[in-house]
Design a protein around this motif. Structure first.
Motif, mmCIF file in Angstrom:
data_model
loop_
_atom_site.group_PDB
_atom_site.id
_atom_site.type_symbol
_atom_site.label_atom_id
_atom_site.label_comp_id
_atom_site.label_asym_id
_atom_site.label_seq_id
_atom_site.Cartn_x
_atom_site.Cartn_y
_atom_site.Cartn_z
ATOM 1 N N SER A 91 0.849 -1.175 0.000
ATOM 2 C CA SER A 91 0.000 0.000 0.000
ATOM 3 C C SER A 91 0.892 1.235 0.000
ATOM 4 C CB SER A 91 -0.875 -0.021 1.252
ATOM 5 O OG SER A 91 -1.759 1.050 1.261
ATOM 6 N N VAL A 92 0.539 2.187 -0.830
ATOM 7 C CA VAL A 92 1.273 3.443 -0.862
ATOM 8 C C VAL A 92 0.237 4.555 -0.956
ATOM 9 C CG1 VAL A 92 1.604 3.473 -3.373
ATOM 10 C CG2 VAL A 92 3.200 4.684 -1.915
ATOM 11 N N GLY A 93 0.541 5.658 -0.312
ATOM 12 C CA GLY A 93 -0.440 6.720 -0.341
ATOM 13 C C GLY A 93 0.099 8.044 0.129
ATOM 14 N N VAL A 94 -0.823 8.965 0.266
ATOM 15 C CA VAL A 94 -0.496 10.326 0.652
ATOM 16 C C VAL A 94 -1.300 10.682 1.893
ATOM 17 C CG1 VAL A 94 -0.395 12.732 -0.096
ATOM 18 C CG2 VAL A 94 -0.200 10.896 -1.798
ATOM 19 N N LEU A 95 -0.594 11.067 2.941
ATOM 20 C CA LEU A 95 -1.243 11.609 4.129
ATOM 21 C C LEU A 95 -1.330 13.119 3.922
ATOM 22 C CD1 LEU A 95 0.675 9.695 6.947
ATOM 23 C CD2 LEU A 95 -1.517 9.108 5.879
ATOM 24 N N VAL A 96 -2.483 13.664 4.253
ATOM 25 C CA VAL A 96 -2.726 15.091 4.046
ATOM 26 C C VAL A 96 -2.967 15.749 5.402
ATOM 27 C CG1 VAL A 96 -4.227 16.795 2.910
ATOM 28 C CG2 VAL A 96 -3.744 14.617 1.777
ATOM 29 N N SER A 97 -2.346 16.886 5.608
ATOM 30 C CA SER A 97 -2.506 17.650 6.832
ATOM 31 C C SER A 97 -3.992 17.966 7.069
ATOM 32 C CB SER A 97 -1.711 18.952 6.703
ATOM 33 O OG SER A 97 -2.107 19.882 7.676
ATOM 34 N N PRO A 98 -4.411 18.030 8.341
ATOM 35 C CA PRO A 98 -5.808 18.349 8.626
ATOM 36 C C PRO A 98 -6.221 19.738 8.135
ATOM 37 C CG PRO A 98 -4.549 18.125 10.676
ATOM 38 C CD PRO A 98 -3.635 17.777 9.545
#
Length: 186
Positions: A137-144
């Motif tokens: 799994s690969v992805g992007v965490l986005v700031s709140p």
């Protein structure tokens, strides 16, 4: 002749899945992290009846999972199964987290690509690329604080993966933003 009929049916139902995935993505992006209420989140959940699940829902908390999949690839097993999945988390009557995922499964080999945003995140940077190795799994965490970035990134998902008989094989095919990006292992 049968193969031709199955191919046409695959693409017709695939296009319907593509449109449903676009709608689901739009619904999730219209929600406001830290502001949208339980009622706002649960309003479109019934639209995905049969393709949705919830865990112990009340005004205090709930996790909804909704998905869209090409029904022909599921029923006949032609090529990989590909699904577009939305996971939203509500706690104390407020949206606390949202995640959109494209997942691919072929002969017990899985791959998923995601964009996730959580109100509890302490991220300073706007986005961070991450990779999980247990199930690839690969992805992007986005700031709140970067809801516009969440919407922008998720609009880049290649929902055409739902229609392609062979699906999409690489993370950068599912989310072109990932091309030439480096993930932090998790």
């Amino acid at each position: 002749m049968t193969a031709f009929f199955v191919a046409i049916l695959f693409f017709v139902l695939g296009f319907k899945s593509y449109r449903s995935a676009q709608t689901l993505r739009s619904q999730i992006c219209r929600l406001e992290l830290g502001k949208s209420s339980f009622a706002e989140v649960s309003r479109f959940f019934p639209d995905y009846e049969g393709n949705a699940a919830s865990a112990g829902c009340s005004l205090e908390g709930c996790t909804y999972v909704m998905y869209v999949e090409n029904p022909i690839s599921k029923a006949i097993g032609i090529g990989p199964r590909v699904a577009f999945i939305a996971r939203v988390r509500v706690y104390e009557n407020v949206l606390k987290g949202r995640e959109l995922i494209i997942g691919r499964s072929l002969r017990h080999r899985e791959l998923s690509v995601f964009v996730e945003q959580s109100a509890e995140s302490k991220m300073i940077e706007e986005t961070r690329i991450v990779s999980y190795s247990k199930a690839p799994s690969v992805g992007v965490l986005v700031s709140p604080n970067a809801s516009a970035e969440f919407a922008k990134l998720t609009s880049g998902f290649n929902l055409g993966c739902l229609v392609r008989i062979i699906g999409c094989e690489q993370p950068s095919e599912m989310l072109p933003f990932l091309k030439n990006q480096h993930a932090s292992p998790r």
